[in-house]
Scaffold this motif. Structure first.
Motif, PDB file in Angstrom:
ATOM      1  N   TRP A  11       0.643  -1.222   0.184  1.00 33.27           N
ATOM      2  CA  TRP A  11      -0.164   0.041  -0.036  1.00 33.27           C
ATOM      3  C   TRP A  11       0.791   1.332   0.096  1.00 33.27           C
ATOM      4  CZ3 TRP A  11      -5.156  -0.641  -0.286  1.00 33.27           C
ATOM      5  CH2 TRP A  11      -5.730  -1.825   0.170  1.00 33.27           C
ATOM      6  N   PRO A  12       0.532   2.135  -0.696  1.00 29.61           N
ATOM      7  CA  PRO A  12       1.306   3.463  -0.756  1.00 29.61           C
ATOM      8  C   PRO A  12       1.081   3.962   0.652  1.00 29.61           C
ATOM      9  CG  PRO A  12      -0.874   3.850  -1.853  1.00 29.61           C
ATOM     10  CD  PRO A  12      -0.723   2.387  -1.558  1.00 29.61           C
ATOM     11  N   SER A  13       2.395   4.550   1.180  1.00 30.47           N
ATOM     12  CA  SER A  13       2.363   5.097   2.670  1.00 30.47           C
ATOM     13  C   SER A  13       1.631   6.369   2.696  1.00 30.47           C
ATOM     14  CB  SER A  13       3.788   5.060   3.290  1.00 30.47           C
ATOM     15  OG  SER A  13       4.341   6.247   2.547  1.00 30.47           O
ATOM     16  N   ALA A  14       0.871   6.450   3.662  1.00 31.41           N
ATOM     17  CA  ALA A  14      -0.103   7.659   4.106  1.00 31.41           C
ATOM     18  C   ALA A  14       0.955   8.651   4.616  1.00 31.41           C
ATOM     19  CB  ALA A  14      -1.221   7.457   5.032  1.00 31.41           C
ATOM     20  N   VAL A  15       1.925   8.411   5.362  1.00 32.88           N
ATOM     21  CA  VAL A  15       2.478   9.518   6.045  1.00 32.88           C
ATOM     22  C   VAL A  15       3.920   9.372   5.643  1.00 32.88           C
ATOM     23  CG1 VAL A  15       3.145  10.580   8.258  1.00 32.88           C
ATOM     24  CG2 VAL A  15       0.870   9.553   7.976  1.00 32.88           C
ATOM     25  N   THR A  67       7.574  29.816 -10.862  1.00 30.77           N
ATOM     26  CA  THR A  67       7.919  28.401 -11.469  1.00 30.77           C
ATOM     27  C   THR A  67       9.126  28.227 -11.923  1.00 30.77           C
ATOM     28  OG1 THR A  67       5.626  28.510 -11.457  1.00 30.77           O
ATOM     29  CG2 THR A  67       6.731  26.683 -12.542  1.00 30.77           C
ATOM     30  N   GLU A  89       5.767  23.778  -7.527  1.00 24.63           N
ATOM     31  CA  GLU A  89       5.040  25.425  -7.709  1.00 24.63           C
ATOM     32  C   GLU A  89       4.272  25.620  -6.383  1.00 24.63           C
ATOM     33  OE1 GLU A  89       3.870  24.967 -12.266  1.00 24.63           O
ATOM     34  OE2 GLU A  89       3.241  23.526 -11.004  1.00 24.63           O
ATOM     35  N   ALA A  97       4.677  25.801   1.239  1.00 25.56           N
ATOM     36  CA  ALA A  97       5.027  24.588   0.784  1.00 25.56           C
ATOM     37  C   ALA A  97       6.139  23.617   1.592  1.00 25.56           C
ATOM     38  CB  ALA A  97       5.271  24.781  -0.736  1.00 25.56           C
ATOM     39  N   SER A 103       2.469  18.947   1.182  1.00 26.13           N
ATOM     40  CA  SER A 103       1.956  17.455   0.378  1.00 26.13           C
ATOM     41  C   SER A 103       2.538  17.632  -0.954  1.00 26.13           C
ATOM     42  CB  SER A 103       0.516  17.459   0.298  1.00 26.13           C
ATOM     43  OG  SER A 103      -0.046  18.805  -0.173  1.00 26.13           O
ATOM     44  N   ALA A 104       2.788  18.738  -1.653  1.00 26.97           N
ATOM     45  CA  ALA A 104       3.339  18.752  -3.132  1.00 26.97           C
ATOM     46  C   ALA A 104       4.959  18.313  -2.937  1.00 26.97           C
ATOM     47  CB  ALA A 104       3.314  20.118  -3.453  1.00 26.97           C
ATOM     48  N   LEU A 106       6.223  16.419  -0.644  1.00 27.50           N
ATOM     49  CA  LEU A 106       6.399  14.833  -0.795  1.00 27.50           C
ATOM     50  C   LEU A 106       6.098  14.246  -1.901  1.00 27.50           C
ATOM     51  CD1 LEU A 106       4.333  14.866   2.805  1.00 27.50           C
ATOM     52  CD2 LEU A 106       6.732  14.475   2.517  1.00 27.50           C
ATOM     53  N   GLU A 107       4.985  14.416  -2.406  1.00 24.89           N
ATOM     54  CA  GLU A 107       4.711  14.070  -3.950  1.00 24.89           C
ATOM     55  C   GLU A 107       5.912  13.826  -4.757  1.00 24.89           C
ATOM     56  OE1 GLU A 107       0.566  14.836  -3.918  1.00 24.89           O
ATOM     57  OE2 GLU A 107       1.319  13.126  -2.627  1.00 24.89           O
ATOM     58  N   GLU A 110       8.625  11.413  -3.511  1.00 24.18           N
ATOM     59  CA  GLU A 110       8.414  10.337  -3.541  1.00 24.18           C
ATOM     60  C   GLU A 110       8.528   9.786  -5.080  1.00 24.18           C
ATOM     61  OE1 GLU A 110       5.556   9.841   0.437  1.00 24.18           O
ATOM     62  OE2 GLU A 110       4.641   9.489  -1.659  1.00 24.18           O
ATOM     63  N   ASP A 111       8.220  10.805  -5.947  1.00 24.37           N
ATOM     64  CA  ASP A 111       8.008  10.608  -7.329  1.00 24.37           C
ATOM     65  C   ASP A 111       9.635  10.280  -7.778  1.00 24.37           C
ATOM     66  OD1 ASP A 111       5.429  10.450  -7.764  1.00 24.37           O
ATOM     67  OD2 ASP A 111       5.351  12.265  -8.448  1.00 24.37           O
ATOM     68  N   GLU A 115      10.831   7.081  -9.706  1.00 26.38           N
ATOM     69  CA  GLU A 115      11.209   7.038 -11.122  1.00 26.38           C
ATOM     70  C   GLU A 115      12.881   7.198 -11.248  1.00 26.38           C
ATOM     71  OE1 GLU A 115       8.945  10.893 -12.195  1.00 26.38           O
ATOM     72  OE2 GLU A 115       7.384   9.591 -11.369  1.00 26.38           O
TER      73      GLU A 115
ATOM     74  N   GLN B  94      -2.805  14.880  -3.278  1.00 29.27           N
ATOM     75  CA  GLN B  94      -2.260  15.616  -2.190  1.00 29.27           C
ATOM     76  C   GLN B  94      -3.458  15.543  -1.147  1.00 29.27           C
ATOM     77  OE1 GLN B  94      -0.484  18.828  -4.735  1.00 29.27           O
ATOM     78  NE2 GLN B  94       0.146  19.558  -2.748  1.00 29.27           N
ATOM     79  N   ARG B 100      -5.544  10.403   4.477  1.00 34.25           N
ATOM     80  CA  ARG B 100      -5.352   9.286   4.870  1.00 34.25           C
ATOM     81  C   ARG B 100      -4.556   9.373   6.483  1.00 34.25           C
ATOM     82  NH1 ARG B 100      -1.972   6.526   1.148  1.00 34.25           N
ATOM     83  NH2 ARG B 100      -2.239   4.393   2.213  1.00 34.25           N
TER      84      ARG B 100
END
Lengths: 227, 224, 253
Positions: A11-15, A67, A89, A97, A103-104, A106-107, A110-111, A115, B94, B100
């Motif tokens: 499962w993708p981790s939540a935190v 940006t 951004e 941020a 959140s942005a 962290l994405e 993780e990406d 990748e 997000q 979650r």
């Protein structure tokens, strides 16, 4: 969909402060670099990439006010292949941020791991902001605050969360001190008062030593992270 | 379940990425279409009755337990702009992370796994409302209000607009938010019976066109 | 419920004949909706929709149904703009378009504009069902008011399905009584002509055109599927058509 699946695997981790990735491997160490506009954050990131890229797998996330400008500087300088540099951004609020809504970012980290991974280190550079901007502990494992001698030699005395609490304080552009009338000894003494035992590095990226001291500090952090 | 969960979910400080998006306001400001609070109000009113209505209905339907995969496909069909689909999925991802962490639940985990790069934001919002113990109307309220509060706070930053004027715009729109929520919840009820075709499809050509133009700018303050 | 309005349904069916060209086994005009076959290019059949009288008026119920069989190619145009006018009977007018295209069939649906005259109240519903492998060029243009005139009430919903999956579902509502903000900076921004061009081609599944901005207020964007949509706004019908023609020429070229 597999409702009965065990929660801990696949499962993708939540935190994302979790030190492990969904597959159980240890994730990359994340180091934040913050500090006021023009203090040399991007130049320090570029120098760190050059110093470390041959010995470890690393990537960079930038948080620009406008940006992609910092990301494009790093791309032009070719310090890393383009797929290892991501721009987040920030909607005119870079401190949001990296601190209030991570959140942005962290994405982005993780990406990058998904990748171009596996990665040992991700540098997260904040947009040039004010002295109060610090990174959330949910985003980075350690943070470097970069100020410069030209911004005024009273900055360490004024303190603020960045100067006081960052894991490493970098006073940059020491070569300019004579020209702008900054007293390096006073800056060092003030920093010591504000930071007690926390380390401070005085650097000039134009000197021969360049980013070496900061790079050594990063290696130390990395050794502790992977231990 | 606590009604106060609605305040948590609707709070502008809920860490779900919204602060970096202007909801099309940055493009409208640059195009000279918003120059003050009157322009902001007209912009928000149009957005509320188009994209806002569609989002609110998607969120309400998701809160009622309609299949998120079907709702997500319906959101794709109602979002022809690629730039807006990308922004919606980014925000959905997000929001999923924040939800979650806030309300751990198997239902959210399942949707997160189905959409590793993010489902459309209103769909995630509806599922989040559901696991937080909220109803379809709560989800629709969150979504409809977000459709105007996002542009309002962005315009405060873009034009240095008086924040009291921007808040006044939101207060004046409140009765229309009520009506849009009513329509959205009614549509969501029809979706439960008759499928996703019952969702509204109100479109806003300038938002679609502006989003594509904005995505192509080399320099911008907001992600969308 | 009774209305004094006119009810009319025109029907077209296009089929591939034995010689590799397209025949029209069904070509049914009805009242004000007259269909004429005209000379087509190559193996396509070309049909002109001729408004035998003005309309639709309030209370009217118009419908056009077109079906394109496997391998057939149909081009539909119209002789003049359709004008929605206020009628003597109260209530909205409806205009329903139903299109089906089979695998390997191709439809080019390129009618003239729909003009929403002051005081009119028209609800347009267009539903296009495409089988996998069908090809489509679909244009619709709405003009809000005749020259110097306020528009009537107009709502128009366009739904395009491909192989049972909805590719596009869009509704525009404008004029008196439409939801607030329709003429504001998020929706039409004072433009008086709006148009859409939907192009569906199987080869877009391999490689869809990149999104791009077309002039002042138009954009091309790939849909989720082998299709693109051009959305355009313009001050008037002429400039709208120019943008859509250029976009189509670029896709055809």
């Amino acid at each position: 969909m597999h409702l009965g699946h065990d929660h801990s695997h696949g499962w993708p981790s939540a935190v994302s402060a979790d030190a492990h990735r969904p597959d159980g491997t240890r994730r990359a160490l994340r180091i934040g670099l913050g500090g006021p506009v023009g203090s040399g954050k991007t130049a320090t990131v570029a120098a760190l990439c050059r110093a470390l890229r041959d010995e470890l797998s690393l990537a960079v996330v930038t948080n620009d006010i406008y940006t992609r400008e910092d990301a494009e500087f790093l791309l032009r300088e070719a310090v890393l292949p383009p797929e290892r540099i991501t721009a987040v951004e920030t909607g005119a609020c870079p401190h949001t941020a990296i601190r209030d809504d991570i959140s942005a970012n962290l994405e982005a980290v993780e990406d990058l791991e998904d990748e171009v991974g596996p990665l040992a280190l991700i540098l997260v550079e904040s947009g040039g902001d004010n002295l109060t901007a610090t990174f959330s502990k949910g985003l980075v494992d350690a943070q470097i605050f970069v100020i410069d001698v030209a911004g005024g030699d009273d900055i360490p005395r004024k303190g603020g969360p960045g100067v006081t609490t960052a894991d490493l304080l970098v006073v940059n552009k020491t070569d300019l001190a004579p020209y702008v009338g900054s007293d390096l000894a006073r800056m060092a003494a003030d920093a010591k008062t504000q930071r007690a035992e926390l380390p401070v590095v005085f650097q000039s990226l134009r000197s021969e030593a360049g980013v070496a001291e900061v790079a050594a500090w990063v290696r130390e952090k990395l050794a502790a992270w992977t231990a | 379940m606590s009604r106060a969960a609605l305040l948590v979910l609707a709070d502008g400080r809920f860490p779900a990425g919204g602060h970096a998006h202007s909801g099309g306001a940055e493009a409208a400001v640059k195009g000279g279409l918003i120059t003050g609070s009157d322009g902001l109000e007209a912009f928000c009113r149009g957005r509320l009755h188009t994209a806002g209505l569609v989002s609110a209905a998607l969120a309400a339907a998701a809160a009622l337990g309609v299949d998120p995969v079907a709702l997500d496909a319906a959101a794709d069909a109602r979002t022809p702009s690629l730039a807006l689909r990308v922004a919606s999925r980014k925000l959905g991802r997000q929001l999923m992370r924040a939800a979650r962490a806030t309300w751990p639940s198997r239902e959210l985990d399942v949707v997160a796994r189905e959409f590793p790069k993010g489902a459309h934001q209103p769909v995630v919002l509806g599922v989040a409302a559901r696991v937080a113990g909220l109803g379809a109307d709560d989800a629709a309220y969150c979504s409809a209000y977000e459709s105007v509060s996002g542009p309002a706070s962005a315009v405060v930053r873009l034009l240095s607009l008086d924040p009291f004027d921007a808040t006044g715009v939101l207060a004046r729109l409140a009765p229309e938010v009520d009506r849009v929520v009513g329509a959205a919840v009614e549509a969501a009820g029809e979706v439960v019976v008759g499928g996703v075709d019952a969702l509204p499809a109100a479109s806003a050509p300038l938002l679609e066109i502006g989003a594509e133009a904005h995505a192509a700018w080399p320099v911008r303050l907001f992600a969308s | 419920m009774t209305t004094a309005g006119v009810r009319a349904t025109a029907r077209i069916a296009a089929r591939l004949d034995g010689r590799g060209t397209t025949a029209l086994p069904v070509l049914e005009s009805d009242g004000p909706l007259a269909l004429r076959r005209t000379r087509g290019r190559g193996d396509e059949a070309r049909v002109m929709l001729v408004g035998a009288m003005s309309g639709p008026l309030g209370g009217d119920r118009f419908a056009v149904e077109a079906e394109v069989g496997a391998g057939a190619r149909l081009h539909l145009g119209s002789a003049a703009a359709t004008i929605a006018l206020p009628g003597q009977s109260k209530g909205e007018a409806r205009y329903d378009v139903r299109i089906d295209v089979a695998a390997g069939g191709e439809l080019r649906w390129l009618p003239e504009q729909l003009i929403s005259a002051q005081g009119s109240d028209l609800c347009v519903s267009t539903r296009v069902d495409l089988a996998a492998g069908a090809r489509l060029v679909f244009r619709e243009e709405q003009v809000l008011g005749r020259a110097g005139e306020d528009p009537g009430r107009l709502s128009s919903r366009l739904t395009v399905r491909l192989d049972g999956r909805t590719l596009l579902d869009q509704e525009v509502a404008c004029g008196p009584g439409a939801p607030g903000g329709w003429d504001g900076p998020a929706v039409l921004g004072g433009h008086r002509a709006l148009g859409q061009l939907v192009v569906v081609r199987p080869e877009f599944g391999e490689r869809a055109p990149e999104p791009r901005v077309l002039g002042e207020s138009a954009a091309l964007t790939p849909l989720v599927g082998p299709a693109v949509l051009v959305t355009a706004l313009a001050p008037d019908a002429l400039r709208l058509r120019r943008v859509l023609d250029e976009a189509l020429a670029a896709l055809d070229g």
